[in-house]
Design an enzyme around this catalytic site. Structure first.
Site, short mmCIF file in Angstrom:
data_model
loop_
_atom_site.label_atom_id
_atom_site.label_comp_id
_atom_site.label_asym_id
_atom_site.label_seq_id
_atom_site.Cartn_x
_atom_site.Cartn_y
_atom_site.Cartn_z
N ASN A 55 -10.28 -0.60 -0.02
CA ASN A 55 -8.57 -0.55 -0.10
C ASN A 55 -8.24 -1.27 -1.46
O ASN A 55 -8.13 -2.26 -1.45
CB ASN A 55 -8.45 -1.23 1.00
CG ASN A 55 -6.70 -1.26 1.41
OD1 ASN A 55 -6.07 -0.95 0.39
ND2 ASN A 55 -6.36 -1.47 2.56
N CYS A 101 0.88 -1.31 0.03
CA CYS A 101 0.05 -0.06 -0.06
C CYS A 101 0.82 1.22 0.19
O CYS A 101 0.46 2.27 -0.25
CB CYS A 101 -0.99 -0.06 1.37
SG CYS A 101 -2.01 -1.49 1.45
N HIS A 109 -3.35 6.75 1.96
CA HIS A 109 -3.58 5.65 1.59
C HIS A 109 -5.05 5.27 2.21
O HIS A 109 -5.36 5.64 3.29
CB HIS A 109 -2.73 4.60 2.03
CG HIS A 109 -3.35 3.19 1.88
ND1 HIS A 109 -3.75 2.57 0.63
CD2 HIS A 109 -3.12 2.00 2.88
CE1 HIS A 109 -4.07 1.19 0.88
NE2 HIS A 109 -3.87 1.10 2.20
O1 UT7 Z 1 -3.91 -1.48 3.38
C1 UT7 Z 1 -3.04 -2.13 3.98
C2 UT7 Z 1 -3.14 -1.84 5.41
N1 UT7 Z 1 -4.27 -2.19 6.03
C3 UT7 Z 1 -4.93 -1.67 7.10
O2 UT7 Z 1 -4.57 -0.41 7.27
C4 UT7 Z 1 -6.10 -2.27 8.06
C5 UT7 Z 1 -6.03 -1.72 9.28
N2 UT7 Z 1 -6.83 -2.63 10.23
C6 UT7 Z 1 -8.23 -2.23 10.05
O3 UT7 Z 1 -8.63 -1.36 9.05
C7 UT7 Z 1 -9.19 -2.71 11.25
O4 UT7 Z 1 -8.45 -3.46 11.92
C8 UT7 Z 1 -9.89 -3.96 10.39
C9 UT7 Z 1 -11.16 -3.05 9.91
C10 UT7 Z 1 -9.44 -4.82 9.55
C11 UT7 Z 1 -10.95 -4.75 11.71
O5 UT7 Z 1 -11.31 -3.68 12.50
P1 UT7 Z 1 -11.24 -3.73 13.96
O6 UT7 Z 1 -11.99 -2.58 14.74
O7 UT7 Z 1 -9.78 -3.71 14.49
O8 UT7 Z 1 -11.75 -5.04 14.24
P2 UT7 Z 1 -11.31 -5.91 15.34
O9 UT7 Z 1 -10.56 -7.23 14.74
O10 UT7 Z 1 -10.71 -5.64 16.58
O11 UT7 Z 1 -12.70 -6.85 15.71
C12 UT7 Z 1 -13.62 -5.98 16.59
C13 UT7 Z 1 -14.97 -6.86 16.83
C14 UT7 Z 1 -14.98 -8.32 17.29
O12 UT7 Z 1 -16.12 -8.57 18.01
P3 UT7 Z 1 -15.92 -8.23 19.70
O13 UT7 Z 1 -14.79 -9.50 19.95
O14 UT7 Z 1 -15.67 -7.15 20.04
O15 UT7 Z 1 -17.18 -8.95 20.05
C15 UT7 Z 1 -14.79 -9.13 16.02
O16 UT7 Z 1 -15.08 -10.40 16.27
O17 UT7 Z 1 -15.60 -6.90 15.63
C16 UT7 Z 1 -15.64 -8.22 15.22
N3 UT7 Z 1 -15.47 -8.56 13.78
C17 UT7 Z 1 -16.42 -8.48 12.75
N4 UT7 Z 1 -17.68 -8.30 13.09
C18 UT7 Z 1 -18.50 -8.24 11.60
C19 UT7 Z 1 -14.15 -8.69 13.20
N5 UT7 Z 1 -14.37 -8.86 11.67
C20 UT7 Z 1 -15.61 -8.57 11.45
C21 UT7 Z 1 -16.31 -8.68 10.43
N6 UT7 Z 1 -17.93 -8.39 10.56
N7 UT7 Z 1 -15.84 -8.64 9.20
#
Ligand code: UT7
Length: 340
Positions: free
Chosen positions: A291, A121, A260
């Site tokens: 993305n 990226c 990005h």
């Molecule tokens: O482009 C290359 C560089 N990449 C990036 O910059 C990506 C950076 N990371 C992100 O954008 C975020 O970490 C994500 C969008 C990928 C994920 O968001 P998050 O807020 O970090 O989610 P998380 O993994 O901390 O999960 C939070 C909650 C969890 O539930 P509980 O434990 O709080 O109940 C997960 O189980 O969201 C849940 N969850 C989902 N729910 C619905 C995780 N993935 C999903 C999903 N749909 N796809």
């Protein structure tokens, strides 16, 4: 004995930008069932509402060719004047020959220097850094920089950590000589002790084992989202501020911020931490583009100029960050009004 030549440096700038987005628009509702998610969760956590996904028979090079053709037309520079082509991508399915060489054949100048860069990226900002140095040092006069990805080929639609984020598209710019400096110094580097945080590789064991090598699994992107999120939010704001200072500007003198497009919450956090004033227009192309890794900055630049034509010729901070983990930022003067 020293060599006997002298080559005074010249200034460089981005002369034009072109973009290509596949026709098919995919809303969150088409993705959520396979990953037990919701439209609301994806919007709240990432800002993404829709993304463009290429057809099965639409290749990365098809998209890059479309974007490059627009950028060339807008610059008024012919492909025969392009001395080097830099193609930033992580989704060209072949290790060699490069995507850049396939592209130059299509564009009708198979003799230009051409190579790919793998900086995920951050690839487009790495490409701008290289193009700037090539033009400044008069290695060539004009460089075509492409950021292009067909990430749908490498995203598992049932992977809850990635399926809703990645998408397809290509952007291109022509970089050439300029009277005034139009590309600021690049601030770049890596946090490679976290290189496992985003990967795109076949199963290592399958690949190394001669018995299973033929059956090596198809490579899909894997991402530890929170690791990347935290790194981007905490480490990228100082990088952006350094790039602004290196260009001799203050945040108040910037007109636009084109980061990005990884996650709208990361964008919001960077704007807050860098204390960018309200006058700085922020690219939020992620909402309708997702993305697209190396393509995201030129796609966002093209969209921002289309909606805010007054930004042509104004200074913008670019910052790319991703798998590696690697990053690069620079302030550029946005391209002038198209030469068409
Ligand atoms: O482009 C290359 C560089 N990449 C990036 O910059 C990506 C950076 N990371 C992100 O954008 C975020 O970490 C994500 C969008 C990928 C994920 O968001 P998050 O807020 O970090 O989610 P998380 O993994 O901390 O999960 C939070 C909650 C969890 O539930 P509980 O434990 O709080 O109940 C997960 O189980 O969201 C849940 N969850 C989902 N729910 C619905 C995780 N993935 C999903 C999903 N749909 N796809």
């Amino acid at each position: 004995m020293a060599l006997k030549f002298s080559m005074p440096v010249q200034n460089s700038r981005i002369l034009s930008v072109g973009a290509y987005r596949p026709a098919r628009v995919v809303p969150n509702s088409e993705i959520v069932d396979k990953i037990d998610s919701t439209d609301e969760w994806i919007r709240q956590r990432t800002g993404i509402e829709t993304r463009h996904i290429a057809d099965a028979d639409e290749s990365l090079i098809d998209m890059a060719q479309a974007a490059a053709t627009i950028a060339l037309r807008r610059s008024g520079i012919g492909m025969d004047q392009i001395g080097a082509v830099i193609f930033a991508t992580i989704s060209y399915p072949y290790q060699a020959p490069s995507a850049a060489t396939e592209l130059i054949v299509r564009l009708g100048n198979p003799k230009a220097a051409a190579f790919d860069i793998s900086a995920a990226c951050a690839g487009f900002s790495y490409g701008i850094a290289l193009a700037n140095d090539l033009v400044r040092n008069r290695t060539v006069d004009y460089v075509l920089v492409i950021g292009g990805e067909k990430l749908s080929d490498f995203t598992n639609p049932t992977d809850r950590a990635t399926a809703f984020i990645f998408a397809d598209g290509a952007g291109a710019v022509v970089v050439g000589p300029s009277e005034d400096p139009g590309i600021g110094p690049t601030i770049w580097g890596a946090a490679a002790d976290s290189r496992d945080a985003i990967t795109l590789m076949p199963s290592y064991l399958d690949y190394k084992n001669p018995e299973t090598r033929g059956a090596a699994s198809w490579p899909d992107i894997a991402q530890q989202g929170q690791v990347v999120f935290r790194w981007a939010v905490y480490e990228m704001a100082p990088v952006g501020l350094k790039a602004i200072a290196a260009a001799g500007l203050t945040p108040e003198e910037l007109s636009a911020f084109i980061p990005h497009q990884a996650n709208e919450r990361i964008i919001d956090s960077l704007v807050r931490t860098m204390k960018l004033p309200e006058s700085v227009i922020v690219a939020r192309d992620i909402r309708t583009t997702g993305n697209t890794s190396a393509a995201s900055i030129p796609l966002a630049m093209d969209a921002l100029l289309a909606s805010n034509p007054e930004l042509h010729g104004k200074p913008a901070l670019l910052i790319g960050f991703g798998a590696g983990l690697v990053y690069a930022a620079q302030v550029v003067e946005l391209p002038p009004l198209p030469h068409e």
